[in-house]
Design a protein around this motif. Sequence first.
Motif, PDB file in Angstrom:
ATOM      1  N   PHE A  67       0.832  -1.184  -0.055  1.00 19.07           N
ATOM      2  CA  PHE A  67      -0.136   0.070   0.076  1.00 19.07           C
ATOM      3  C   PHE A  67       0.749   1.374  -0.064  1.00 19.07           C
ATOM      4  O   PHE A  67       0.220   2.456  -0.047  1.00 19.07           O
ATOM      5  CB  PHE A  67      -1.228   0.031   1.190  1.00 19.07           C
ATOM      6  N   THR A  68       2.243   1.411  -0.194  1.00 19.57           N
ATOM      7  CA  THR A  68       3.117   2.412  -0.213  1.00 19.57           C
ATOM      8  C   THR A  68       3.225   2.686  -1.644  1.00 19.57           C
ATOM      9  O   THR A  68       3.625   3.709  -2.246  1.00 19.57           O
ATOM     10  CB  THR A  68       4.547   2.348   0.583  1.00 19.57           C
ATOM     11  N   THR A 114      -4.395   1.320  -6.270  1.00 17.74           N
ATOM     12  CA  THR A 114      -5.754   1.247  -6.801  1.00 17.74           C
ATOM     13  C   THR A 114      -5.770   0.531  -7.864  1.00 17.74           C
ATOM     14  O   THR A 114      -6.909  -0.009  -8.115  1.00 17.74           O
ATOM     15  CB  THR A 114      -6.579   2.494  -6.620  1.00 17.74           C
ATOM     16  N   ASP A 115      -4.843   0.415  -8.945  1.00 20.47           N
ATOM     17  CA  ASP A 115      -5.009  -0.403 -10.057  1.00 20.47           C
ATOM     18  C   ASP A 115      -4.888  -1.714  -9.842  1.00 20.47           C
ATOM     19  O   ASP A 115      -5.043  -2.428 -10.847  1.00 20.47           O
ATOM     20  CB  ASP A 115      -3.736   0.112 -10.796  1.00 20.47           C
ATOM     21  N   GLY A 153       0.637  -9.500   3.514  1.00 21.52           N
ATOM     22  CA  GLY A 153      -0.648  -9.879   3.015  1.00 21.52           C
ATOM     23  C   GLY A 153      -1.843  -8.860   3.780  1.00 21.52           C
ATOM     24  O   GLY A 153      -2.697  -9.593   4.478  1.00 21.52           O
ATOM     25  N   PRO A 154      -1.860  -7.688   3.683  1.00 22.66           N
ATOM     26  CA  PRO A 154      -2.639  -7.063   4.541  1.00 22.66           C
ATOM     27  C   PRO A 154      -4.341  -7.100   4.185  1.00 22.66           C
ATOM     28  O   PRO A 154      -4.999  -7.054   5.214  1.00 22.66           O
ATOM     29  CB  PRO A 154      -2.468  -5.572   4.378  1.00 22.66           C
ATOM     30  N   VAL A 155      -4.519  -7.185   3.184  1.00 23.58           N
ATOM     31  CA  VAL A 155      -6.222  -7.362   2.706  1.00 23.58           C
ATOM     32  C   VAL A 155      -6.323  -8.821   2.940  1.00 23.58           C
ATOM     33  O   VAL A 155      -7.517  -9.069   3.530  1.00 23.58           O
ATOM     34  CB  VAL A 155      -6.417  -7.137   1.325  1.00 23.58           C
ATOM     35  N   TYR A 156      -5.786  -9.919   2.788  1.00 22.94           N
ATOM     36  CA  TYR A 156      -5.955 -11.012   3.051  1.00 22.94           C
ATOM     37  C   TYR A 156      -6.199 -11.225   4.494  1.00 22.94           C
ATOM     38  O   TYR A 156      -7.142 -12.124   5.148  1.00 22.94           O
ATOM     39  CB  TYR A 156      -4.574 -11.989   2.530  1.00 22.94           C
TER      40      TYR A 156
END
Length: 248
Positions: free
Chosen positions: A98-99, A104-105, A153-156
Amino acid sequence: MQPTPKPSGKVAVISGGSSGIGRAFVEKLHARGYIVITCGRDPAKLEKLAQDFPGVKTGICDVSDTAAIRAFADDVVRRHPEIDMLISNAGGMRELDFTRDDITDQDPTEEIRSNLAGAIEWMATFLPAVRRASPSAIVVVTSGYAMAASTRGPVYSAAKFGLRGFAKALRRQLAGHGVTVTEVLPPLVDTPAVAHRSGTKVSATSVAELALTAVANGKSEVHPGAVRWLPFGLRMAPSFIENMVAKS
C-alpha cells in the motif's frame, strides 16, 4: 485413479476443491464414502479431479460472484436437498504494497470479495440445505493470519480476521439447531501457490485430516502446525508474537 468408495449416503459440498486444502478435503471425504460435490474456476483442474476420484461431481463457480454461487447452489440442492457437510475453503492471498502509488490499479479489495464476502454468501446460500440434514457440519477455512496479521498480505489478513469473526457468530446462532461450525486456521500450506515461499510448510492432507477429526469430535477450532502455539503466545506476549507473525 482412486477406487470408487462404497456410498455412505452423506453429502459434502466444498468450495475451491480443485487444488490445495480443498482437494485434500475431496480426497478424504471421497475415501469415507461421501457424495462429494465441489467447484472451482479452472475447468482443467476440475476435470483432472473428477478423473482421479470417480463419482466426485464438479462445477465451475467463482465464489466472488454472488450469481455464480446461487446458480451452483440451486443445481446442487435440486439434486441433494440435504447437505451433511459444507466446507468454505475457496480463496487466495496476494502480496499487496500500500506504499505504491498504483495500489488502486491492483483492485485492492478483491480478497475481501473472494475470502470474506464470497465465503459468507457461500454459507448463507447453502445453509437451508445444511439445516435440513441436521445433525450436520460447516467447516470454515480461515488462516493463522486471522489471529495475527501478515504485513505482506494486509487485505488477506483483514478478510480472514472478518471471516473468523463471522464463524464465531455463526456458531452461536446455530447452537441448538444441530449444526456445528468448525474453524480451521492453517499456517503456510505446501501447495503450488506458495512454492516460492521459504519456511516450514504443512501438508494439505494433514490439514484436512485434522479438520475432519475435529468435526467428528465436536471441536470448534483447529490449529494445525505452528498455529497451535498462537493462542498461548498471543496471551502471554502479544506484541512479540504479532511482530513475529507480521514478518512471516
